[in-house]
Motif scaffolding. Sequence first.
Motif, PDB file in Angstrom:
ATOM      1  N   PRO A  10       0.818  -1.217   0.000  1.00  0.00           N
ATOM      2  CA  PRO A  10       0.000   0.000   0.000  1.00  0.00           C
ATOM      3  C   PRO A  10       0.853   1.270   0.000  1.00  0.00           C
ATOM      4  CG  PRO A  10      -0.828  -1.588   1.587  1.00  0.00           C
ATOM      5  CD  PRO A  10       0.485  -2.109   1.117  1.00  0.00           C
ATOM      6  N   ARG A  60      -4.393   1.093  10.266  1.00  0.00           N
ATOM      7  CA  ARG A  60      -3.788   1.350   8.958  1.00  0.00           C
ATOM      8  C   ARG A  60      -2.376   0.793   8.896  1.00  0.00           C
ATOM      9  NH1 ARG A  60      -4.060   2.012   3.681  1.00  0.00           N
ATOM     10  NH2 ARG A  60      -5.813   3.448   3.871  1.00  0.00           N
ATOM     11  N   ASN A  64      -0.899  -2.288   6.554  1.00  0.00           N
ATOM     12  CA  ASN A  64       0.284  -2.133   5.706  1.00  0.00           C
ATOM     13  C   ASN A  64       1.356  -3.153   6.077  1.00  0.00           C
ATOM     14  OD1 ASN A  64      -1.006  -0.014   4.484  1.00  0.00           O
ATOM     15  ND2 ASN A  64       0.278   1.590   5.364  1.00  0.00           N
ATOM     16  N   GLU A 116     -13.152  -2.741   7.626  1.00  0.00           N
ATOM     17  CA  GLU A 116     -12.151  -1.696   7.468  1.00  0.00           C
ATOM     18  C   GLU A 116     -11.083  -2.113   6.456  1.00  0.00           C
ATOM     19  OE1 GLU A 116      -9.578   1.305  10.391  1.00  0.00           O
ATOM     20  OE2 GLU A 116     -10.690  -0.401  11.218  1.00  0.00           O
ATOM     21  N   TYR A 120      -9.552  -0.353   2.975  1.00  0.00           N
ATOM     22  CA  TYR A 120      -8.141  -0.154   2.635  1.00  0.00           C
ATOM     23  C   TYR A 120      -7.824  -0.731   1.257  1.00  0.00           C
ATOM     24  CZ  TYR A 120      -7.419   0.934   7.611  1.00  0.00           C
ATOM     25  OH  TYR A 120      -7.468   1.487   8.871  1.00  0.00           O
ATOM     26  N   GLN A 123      -9.065   1.547  -1.429  1.00  0.00           N
ATOM     27  CA  GLN A 123      -8.162   2.688  -1.588  1.00  0.00           C
ATOM     28  C   GLN A 123      -6.897   2.298  -2.342  1.00  0.00           C
ATOM     29  OE1 GLN A 123      -7.569   3.863   2.492  1.00  0.00           O
ATOM     30  NE2 GLN A 123      -9.384   5.185   2.530  1.00  0.00           N
TER      31      GLN A 123
END
Length: 269
Positions: A10, A60, A64, A116, A120, A123
């Motif tokens: 990401p 987040r 990642n 969630e 991600y 995105q």
Amino acid sequence: MDQYKYKNIPVIDRKSIVSTLLREYYIDELVSGNETLSKDRYYALSYHLSAKTFNSLNNRDRFNYCMMTQEFYMQNCGSLGRFKSTGIYGAFYRSDLPLEYWSDRQLQFLHKNRKEIIGYVDQMWSDLKFIGDNTKDLLVELIMWEEIPNILQQIELSPQDNSLYSVLVQIMMRAKFTTFEASKIYEQLYGPESYIASQIAGTEENRTAIVDMAKKCYAELDVIPNYNVPIYVRQSRPSYSSDGLKEELVTRKKDWPLKKVQTPIFKIK
């Protein structure tokens, strides 16, 4: 770095987790008295964070980290590996055990925060130049039927990539999509006579049938209020000892009986 080890990494907030990995790796190496510390970031990016650091990350950064570093690793080239061929497989891995996958703590985080995680992935999708092995694994692991439109869009760009069709059949199988379960393709890949390396030919007919069923799967599940994906129980992992590994590999899933077949030699990359 976007294509690090055939993975998708990401872009959003990537620097944060990279800094954390570098800091913890180098501190650990220096405290261990390693005077020949390698400055190659490759080793740092594969480093497993301590429980304290892992638990301190926000969601987040944990996502990642999971996409960058899969903590479960096994090297047994004689019996494990990712299937790659001209066929469409019903599973990505021989013996249903990957060489590199997420650890229990990572899987617990991913499943607990599934909604969630999907955000991600959405995105991340627009930045993808290819669909990495880790993204394919994530789509299957979390039964991400919500991403079927994105997968179909990628198939339009890469219609010969059989691994994308494998993603679709695994999602439909795990989602217990009845139309798929009643199909000839399901019977060949997951029926009573199937086994872990079952595959179908990557023909235009099979690809079209999979795409059509995937479209129906998404359309049906998308209108179900608060639909919850089924719980998929995977085969237990083997121990790291050779005896434990041998015992686990002999015990197969009931719906994937052991068969004597001519299996080609796969190179593990």
